[in-house]
Design an enzyme around this catalytic site. Structure first.
Site, PDB file in Angstrom:
ATOM      1  N   GLY A 250      62.898 -29.670  49.980  1.00 35.14           N
ATOM      2  CA  GLY A 250      64.059 -29.379  49.138  1.00 35.14           C
ATOM      3  C   GLY A 250      63.945 -30.128  47.826  1.00 35.14           C
ATOM      4  N   SER A 251      65.083 -30.378  47.227  1.00 32.90           N
ATOM      5  CA  SER A 251      65.074 -30.972  45.888  1.00 32.90           C
ATOM      6  C   SER A 251      64.756 -32.467  45.943  1.00 32.90           C
ATOM      7  CB  SER A 251      66.440 -30.761  45.239  1.00 32.90           C
ATOM      8  OG  SER A 251      67.412 -31.413  46.016  1.00 32.90           O
ATOM      9  N   THR A 252      64.317 -32.977  44.815  1.00 35.45           N
ATOM     10  CA  THR A 252      63.976 -34.400  44.737  1.00 35.45           C
ATOM     11  C   THR A 252      65.215 -35.266  44.941  1.00 35.45           C
ATOM     12  OG1 THR A 252      62.042 -34.001  43.387  1.00 35.45           O
ATOM     13  CG2 THR A 252      63.069 -36.161  43.150  1.00 35.45           C
ATOM     14  N   VAL A 254      67.973 -34.732  46.757  1.00 39.78           N
ATOM     15  CA  VAL A 254      68.341 -34.833  48.180  1.00 39.78           C
ATOM     16  C   VAL A 254      67.244 -35.596  48.942  1.00 39.78           C
ATOM     17  CG1 VAL A 254      68.828 -33.538  50.289  1.00 39.78           C
ATOM     18  CG2 VAL A 254      69.774 -32.755  48.117  1.00 39.78           C
ATOM     19  N   GLY A 255      65.986 -35.338  48.604  1.00 38.49           N
ATOM     20  CA  GLY A 255      64.878 -36.040  49.257  1.00 38.49           C
ATOM     21  C   GLY A 255      64.993 -37.551  49.092  1.00 38.49           C
ATOM     22  N   GLU A 272      58.796 -32.854  51.103  1.00 41.81           N
ATOM     23  CA  GLU A 272      58.164 -31.925  50.154  1.00 41.81           C
ATOM     24  C   GLU A 272      59.231 -31.563  49.139  1.00 41.81           C
ATOM     25  OE1 GLU A 272      55.059 -31.292  50.191  1.00 41.81           O
ATOM     26  OE2 GLU A 272      54.634 -32.197  52.137  1.00 41.81           O
ATOM     27  N   CYS A 306      58.424 -23.919  44.679  1.00 44.95           N
ATOM     28  CA  CYS A 306      58.298 -25.339  44.343  1.00 44.95           C
ATOM     29  C   CYS A 306      57.130 -25.568  43.397  1.00 44.95           C
ATOM     30  CB  CYS A 306      58.126 -26.155  45.607  1.00 44.95           C
ATOM     31  SG  CYS A 306      56.798 -25.555  46.634  1.00 44.95           S
TER      32      CYS A 306
HETATM   33  P1  TAP Z   1      68.260 -28.773  48.290  1.00 41.48           P
HETATM   34  O1  TAP Z   1      69.538 -28.589  47.601  1.00 41.48           O
HETATM   35  O2  TAP Z   1      67.589 -30.085  48.252  1.00 41.48           O
HETATM   36  O3  TAP Z   1      68.498 -28.341  49.809  1.00 41.48           O
HETATM   37  C1  TAP Z   1      67.463 -28.318  50.784  1.00 41.48           C
HETATM   38  C2  TAP Z   1      68.095 -28.438  52.152  1.00 41.48           C
HETATM   39  O4  TAP Z   1      68.667 -29.738  52.302  1.00 41.48           O
HETATM   40  C3  TAP Z   1      69.248 -27.451  52.388  1.00 41.48           C
HETATM   41  O5  TAP Z   1      69.205 -27.045  53.744  1.00 41.48           O
HETATM   42  C4  TAP Z   1      70.461 -28.316  52.076  1.00 41.48           C
HETATM   43  O6  TAP Z   1      71.674 -27.829  52.593  1.00 41.48           O
HETATM   44  C5  TAP Z   1      70.029 -29.641  52.694  1.00 41.48           C
HETATM   45  N1  TAP Z   1      70.766 -30.806  52.214  1.00 41.48           N
HETATM   46  C6  TAP Z   1      71.499 -30.956  51.075  1.00 41.48           C
HETATM   47  N2  TAP Z   1      72.036 -32.194  51.013  1.00 41.48           N
HETATM   48  C7  TAP Z   1      71.638 -32.864  52.126  1.00 41.48           C
HETATM   49  C8  TAP Z   1      71.845 -34.183  52.624  1.00 41.48           C
HETATM   50  N3  TAP Z   1      72.568 -35.078  51.954  1.00 41.48           N
HETATM   51  N4  TAP Z   1      71.282 -34.530  53.800  1.00 41.48           N
HETATM   52  C9  TAP Z   1      70.522 -33.642  54.479  1.00 41.48           C
HETATM   53  N5  TAP Z   1      70.293 -32.371  54.059  1.00 41.48           N
HETATM   54  C10 TAP Z   1      70.831 -31.989  52.895  1.00 41.48           C
HETATM   55  O7  TAP Z   1      67.171 -27.710  47.780  1.00 41.48           O
HETATM   56  P2  TAP Z   1      67.352 -26.145  47.610  1.00 41.48           P
HETATM   57  O8  TAP Z   1      68.099 -25.888  46.366  1.00 41.48           O
HETATM   58  O9  TAP Z   1      67.802 -25.512  48.889  1.00 41.48           O
HETATM   59  O10 TAP Z   1      65.812 -25.699  47.431  1.00 41.48           O
HETATM   60  C11 TAP Z   1      65.172 -25.773  46.230  1.00 41.48           C
HETATM   61  C12 TAP Z   1      64.377 -27.075  46.124  1.00 41.48           C
HETATM   62  O11 TAP Z   1      63.411 -27.137  47.178  1.00 41.48           O
HETATM   63  C13 TAP Z   1      63.577 -27.157  44.843  1.00 41.48           C
HETATM   64  O12 TAP Z   1      63.682 -28.439  44.319  1.00 41.48           O
HETATM   65  C14 TAP Z   1      62.160 -26.879  45.291  1.00 41.48           C
HETATM   66  O13 TAP Z   1      61.161 -27.378  44.470  1.00 41.48           O
HETATM   67  C15 TAP Z   1      62.148 -27.513  46.634  1.00 41.48           C
HETATM   68  N6  TAP Z   1      61.038 -26.966  47.421  1.00 41.48           N
HETATM   69  C16 TAP Z   1      59.946 -27.760  47.624  1.00 41.48           C
HETATM   70  C17 TAP Z   1      58.864 -27.239  48.331  1.00 41.48           C
HETATM   71  C18 TAP Z   1      57.664 -28.108  48.547  1.00 41.48           C
HETATM   72  S1  TAP Z   1      56.659 -27.651  49.708  1.00 41.48           S
HETATM   73  N7  TAP Z   1      57.426 -29.171  47.825  1.00 41.48           N
HETATM   74  C19 TAP Z   1      58.898 -25.950  48.828  1.00 41.48           C
HETATM   75  C20 TAP Z   1      60.021 -25.174  48.587  1.00 41.48           C
HETATM   76  C21 TAP Z   1      61.100 -25.711  47.884  1.00 41.48           C
HETATM   77  P3  TAP Z   1      72.812 -27.317  51.533  1.00 41.48           P
HETATM   78  O14 TAP Z   1      72.227 -26.168  50.820  1.00 41.48           O
HETATM   79  O15 TAP Z   1      73.995 -27.005  52.342  1.00 41.48           O
HETATM   80  O16 TAP Z   1      73.103 -28.444  50.559  1.00 41.48           O
END
Ligand code: TAP
Length: 500
Positions: A250-252, A254-255, A272, A306
């Site tokens: 997910g996003s940096t 949240v990570g 990731e 990503c």
């Molecule tokens: P995020 O907003 O970070 O959400 C990812 C997941 O984490 C969702 O299921 C989200 O649920 C959950 N989450 C949010 N806050 C949390 C917390 N405090 N504790 C635990 N889990 C939490 O990312 P997104 O917008 O869904 O996805 C896009 C991001 O993913 C981009 O930054 C992209 O670069 C990254 N990404 C990285 C890769 C690799 S392999 N590096 C691959 C694909 C995507 P909610 O939606 O309910 O908040």
């Protein structure tokens, strides 16, 4: 009906069965209903098409308990080749359900059918088969020892790789099932069990996958799916005392929060995260081929990758010709409802996300970049946006530094290899980078100097299941895919055997 309207009559019977229902959680092999549910919205229409359940603390506890029981019970008792056989069967079942699963994923995410079929189904089947093979190949070491304070007798040492325990996985919406399988397959291959939280927008393909796993003979409780929001369900998983490892994509931002919480509890974690990957075209790059590659490096999956090639650096000698070609490709892409056969680009995940992406385009123009393609959105209830190219990008501009996660390319010219390396590395991210050139010496130098977990030559975003994929800098910690991802789901045990 316009070509932007999703034509639901195109759906097969199986996917149609999802419309209008409320989907439960998947705990211990059972479909579990909850008190609260939320709407699933088709990004192509903005309309609700089904509902999903919101897990609470009780359900998260139940799912972790189910995973723990399976870990200590039937799953542990299986020999490695049995884990392998069942993962292989799951790959076959997934392929047999390609139409249903890809259509469902397209409804949830707005991604093209060709993409959900190719990545979430076919690539996932390939990943399952690769990971299945590792179940029988996890090895320890054997050695003679010489403990100095035990002067007499025979000492032998052994190491064992044991499953780390129950894994808590949290995944995003941009490749929902594909990324879930990157988490599930190595975990199961290593003998772990898992509780996975999909993104709220895209829970259905992974719920269906979990049911197929039962058919493949993977015991109840090995894969559990809890749906709901990150701030509630995700945090509960991260903080649960019986979860041994967190595997997050997910996003940096949240990570970073997850890393802090997991470290405080001495849990293992793999992250990731985001990216801002450069695509570099050197002076000897073929203009047509590399412009085409650069365009699809960012416009593929509507920019929601990503490792999207979101920064383009072109040698000044070919810059104008390349930008003209990339802008032409962007202008010729026809937006279309993602269920339509042959669609080239569908909507982004939601209208709220489209607004966020559009704000970055405005910021880029306000900060001095030149709009050379796109920038307008069609009048429609779906979250459609035109692929956009901004030239004259400077490192300080916000859309050059931030991850936009949409079809927006920031392009700039450069003169020397040193200059482009310094531009490419001037980012807090380090996920992927690509270079287009045929100069072998230059390739060696640039691969070594680019700060990224993956460097591609004459191609962008080529991910193989056998190669580790992970980010440097703020793009992550640890790896998905490859042997590294299986070993990450194990912990080492050392054993000493003494004979007088
Ligand atoms: P995020 O907003 O970070 O959400 C990812 C997941 O984490 C969702 O299921 C989200 O649920 C959950 N989450 C949010 N806050 C949390 C917390 N405090 N504790 C635990 N889990 C939490 O990312 P997104 O917008 O869904 O996805 C896009 C991001 O993913 C981009 O930054 C992209 O670069 C990254 N990404 C990285 C890769 C690799 S392999 N590096 C691959 C694909 C995507 P909610 O939606 O309910 O908040």
């Amino acid at each position: 009906m316009s070509h932007l309207d999703n034509d639901l009559s195109l759906l097969g019977d199986a996917a149609r069965g999802y419309l209008g229902r409320t989907h439960g959680l998947h705990i211990g092999g059972e479909d579990v209903a909850t008190r609260h549910s939320y709407a699933l919205i088709d990004p192509a229409s903005g309309q609700e098409f089904a509902r999903a359940s919101e897990a609470g603390e009780d359900e998260v506890d139940r799912s972790v308990a189910a995973a723990r029981n399976a870990l200590e019970g039937e799953w542990k008792a299986l020999r490695p080749h049995e884990r392998e056989r069942r993962l292989l069967k799951l790959a076959d079942l997934l392929e047999a359900h390609e139409r249903e699963i890809s259509e469902v994923e397209t409804l949830c995410s707005g991604r093209l059918l060709a993409n959900t079929a190719g990545v979430d189904v076919q690539y996932s089947a390939h990943a399952l088969r690769y990971m299945a093979g590792w179940a029988t190949k996890l090895e320890g070491q054997t050695m003679r020892l010489s403990v100095p304070y035990v002067p007499e007798g025979d000492l032998r040492g052994f190491t064992f790789r044991e499953p780390v325990g129950v894994v808590g996985a949290i995944v995003p919406w941009n490749v929902a099932l594909g990324i879930a399988v990157w988490k599930i397959a190595p975990a199961l291959s290593a003998g772990c069990t898992i509780v996975l939280k999909p993104a709220p927008q895209t829970p259905l393909s992974v719920l269906r996958f979990a049911r197929l796993a039962l058919e493949a003979g993977i015991p109840e409780g090995v894969i559990n799916i809890v749906t709901g929001s990150g701030s509630a369900v995700g945090e509960m998983l991260v903080n649960h005392r019986d979860i041994a490892m967190i595997s997050f994509t997910g996003s940096t931002s949240v990570g970073r929060a997850i890393a802090v919480q997991a470290a405080g509890q001495f849990k293992k974690y793999s992250l990731e995260l985001g990216g801002k990957s450069p695509v570099i075209l050197m002076e000897d790059a073929d203009i047509d081929a590399s412009a085409h590659a650069a365009a699809w490096a960012i416009f593929g999956n509507h920019g929601q990758n990503c490792c999207a090639g979101s920064r383009l650096y072109v040698h000044r000698s070919i810059h104008d010709a390349v930008i003209e070609r990339v802008a032409q490709i962007a202008n010729e892409i026809e937006l279309s409802a993602p269920l339509r056969p042959g669609a080239a680009m569908g909507p982004v995940i939601s209208r709220a996300h489209r607004e966020r992406v559009s704000d970055y385009i405005e910021a880029g123009v306000a900060q001095g970049a030149k709009l050379v393609a796109g920038g307008r959105n069609p009048e429609h209830d779906g979250a459609y946006m035109r692929p956009t190219v901004l030239a004259g990008a400077e490192s300080e501009m916000t859309p050059v530094q931030d991850e936009i996660f949409g079809p927006v390319l920031m392009a700039a010219a450069f003169d020397t290899e040193d200059e482009v390396l310094s531009l490419a590395n001037d980012s807090r991210f380090g996920l992927g980078a690509s270079v287009f050139t045929n100069d072998a010496e230059r390739i060696h130098r640039m691969v070594e100097r680019l700060e990224a977990g993956s460097v591609w030559i004459n191609i962008h975003n080529a991910l193989d299941v056998a190669l580790p994929f992970g980010g440097w800098k703020e793009s992550g910690v640890g790896n998905d895919l490859g042997e590294a991802s299986v070993l990450a789901h194990t912990r080492l045990k050392a054993s000493v055997h003494y004979h007088r």
